[in-house]
Write a protein that holds these residues in place. Sequence first.
Motif, mmCIF file in Angstrom:
data_model
loop_
_atom_site.group_PDB
_atom_site.id
_atom_site.type_symbol
_atom_site.label_atom_id
_atom_site.label_comp_id
_atom_site.label_asym_id
_atom_site.label_seq_id
_atom_site.Cartn_x
_atom_site.Cartn_y
_atom_site.Cartn_z
ATOM 1 N N PHE A 1 0.666 -1.226 0.036
ATOM 2 C CA PHE A 1 -0.080 0.048 0.037
ATOM 3 C C PHE A 1 0.870 1.341 -0.059
ATOM 4 N N LEU A 2 1.991 1.272 0.875
ATOM 5 C CA LEU A 2 2.694 2.456 0.829
ATOM 6 C C LEU A 2 3.624 2.484 -0.578
ATOM 7 N N SER A 3 3.914 1.549 -0.967
ATOM 8 C CA SER A 3 4.607 1.595 -2.620
ATOM 9 C C SER A 3 3.436 2.354 -3.422
ATOM 10 N N LEU A 4 2.291 1.721 -3.446
ATOM 11 C CA LEU A 4 1.004 2.262 -4.379
ATOM 12 C C LEU A 4 1.037 3.804 -4.092
ATOM 13 N N CYS A 5 1.120 4.343 -2.667
ATOM 14 C CA CYS A 5 0.896 5.737 -2.554
ATOM 15 C C CYS A 5 2.200 6.619 -2.818
ATOM 16 N N GLU A 6 3.405 5.982 -2.788
ATOM 17 C CA GLU A 6 4.607 6.614 -3.160
ATOM 18 C C GLU A 6 4.672 6.889 -4.784
ATOM 19 N N ARG A 7 4.131 5.974 -5.408
ATOM 20 C CA ARG A 7 4.019 5.982 -6.814
ATOM 21 C C ARG A 7 2.919 7.132 -7.250
ATOM 22 N N ASN A 8 1.796 7.005 -6.462
ATOM 23 C CA ASN A 8 0.814 8.040 -6.943
ATOM 24 C C ASN A 8 1.255 9.298 -6.673
ATOM 25 N N TYR A 9 2.029 9.580 -5.477
ATOM 26 C CA TYR A 9 2.575 11.010 -5.090
ATOM 27 C C TYR A 9 3.622 11.401 -6.097
ATOM 28 N N ALA A 10 4.272 10.421 -6.844
ATOM 29 C CA ALA A 10 5.326 10.948 -8.014
ATOM 30 C C ALA A 10 4.675 11.276 -9.228
ATOM 31 N N ALA A 11 3.622 10.659 -9.408
ATOM 32 C CA ALA A 11 2.886 10.824 -10.780
ATOM 33 C C ALA A 11 1.924 12.233 -10.391
ATOM 34 N N LEU A 12 1.395 12.335 -9.365
ATOM 35 C CA LEU A 12 0.560 13.396 -8.922
ATOM 36 C C LEU A 12 1.199 14.799 -8.858
ATOM 37 N N TYR A 13 2.355 14.729 -8.103
ATOM 38 C CA TYR A 13 3.185 15.751 -7.857
ATOM 39 C C TYR A 13 3.327 16.739 -9.037
ATOM 40 N N HIS A 14 3.643 16.269 -10.332
ATOM 41 C CA HIS A 14 3.686 16.779 -11.508
ATOM 42 C C HIS A 14 2.565 17.498 -12.124
ATOM 43 N N LEU A 15 1.634 16.955 -11.605
ATOM 44 C CA LEU A 15 0.288 17.523 -12.203
ATOM 45 C C LEU A 15 -0.339 18.793 -11.429
ATOM 46 N N LEU A 16 0.302 18.943 -10.079
ATOM 47 C CA LEU A 16 -0.040 20.125 -9.477
ATOM 48 C C LEU A 16 0.049 21.478 -9.992
ATOM 49 N N PRO A 17 -0.940 22.373 -9.636
ATOM 50 C CA PRO A 17 -0.549 23.658 -9.915
ATOM 51 C C PRO A 17 0.806 24.327 -9.706
ATOM 52 N N SER A 18 1.456 25.106 -10.483
ATOM 53 C CA SER A 18 2.491 25.904 -9.927
ATOM 54 C C SER A 18 2.694 26.499 -8.494
ATOM 55 N N SER A 19 1.578 27.048 -8.328
ATOM 56 C CA SER A 19 1.204 27.827 -7.399
ATOM 57 C C SER A 19 0.763 26.795 -6.217
ATOM 58 N N THR A 20 1.250 27.118 -4.826
ATOM 59 C CA THR A 20 0.576 26.035 -4.011
ATOM 60 C C THR A 20 -0.292 26.970 -3.128
ATOM 61 N N THR A 21 -0.969 28.133 -3.656
ATOM 62 C CA THR A 21 -2.029 28.587 -2.726
ATOM 63 C C THR A 21 -3.387 27.781 -2.952
ATOM 64 N N VAL A 22 -4.067 27.990 -1.743
ATOM 65 C CA VAL A 22 -5.343 27.547 -1.626
ATOM 66 C C VAL A 22 -6.314 28.067 -2.958
ATOM 67 N N GLY A 23 -6.854 27.335 -3.804
ATOM 68 C CA GLY A 23 -7.714 27.703 -5.044
ATOM 69 C C GLY A 23 -7.043 27.633 -6.292
ATOM 70 N N ALA A 24 -5.768 27.667 -6.134
ATOM 71 C CA ALA A 24 -4.994 27.419 -7.450
ATOM 72 C C ALA A 24 -5.402 25.969 -8.111
ATOM 73 N N SER A 25 -5.370 25.972 -9.372
ATOM 74 C CA SER A 25 -5.883 24.864 -10.020
ATOM 75 C C SER A 25 -5.022 24.557 -11.242
ATOM 76 N N ALA A 26 -4.995 23.380 -12.070
ATOM 77 C CA ALA A 26 -4.585 23.031 -13.345
ATOM 78 C C ALA A 26 -5.414 22.332 -13.822
ATOM 79 N N LEU A 27 -5.433 22.300 -15.222
ATOM 80 C CA LEU A 27 -6.287 21.727 -16.069
ATOM 81 C C LEU A 27 -5.632 20.402 -16.759
ATOM 82 N N ILE A 28 -6.229 19.244 -16.952
ATOM 83 C CA ILE A 28 -5.519 18.398 -17.535
ATOM 84 C C ILE A 28 -6.412 17.760 -18.636
#
Length: 144
Positions: A14-41
Amino acid sequence: MLRKAPYIPKLPDFLSLCERNYAALYHLLPSSTTVGASALIQLTAHDIYRVTILEAAPFTTRVKIELSSGQQHFFQPSFDVQLYHDARLAEVVRAQQQWRFIGVYPYPNNTMSQPDEKRQINLLLRDWLNLCSRQGYCAEPVVL
């Protein structure tokens, strides 16, 4: 009658799955870390997902992933993911209308959750992230 063995979660898997998900999702996050910032995919001409930052703290971020294209679909996927930056883990904490998944559900149960529901919902995130990496692309981040 043959009885099925109870589900026993495997924490390292389960931790391995969560690590892989983090690595993949991190690159899709908005460049701004402020609440309300969003990115479209954008996955197809009609399927556009929005990743929105709901909460931001020094060691954690909670994001919402939802289908945001203008068309109404019968099934509107939506889930919240908690990212733990110090451990580099991403875990689904809400899917559709269900919050806070437990490790093992008794079966049968009132919500008809599978014994490994928590793992299954994180596998869904993995599949969505794999789809994004194969055919999606990020549009410009949007700050609301």
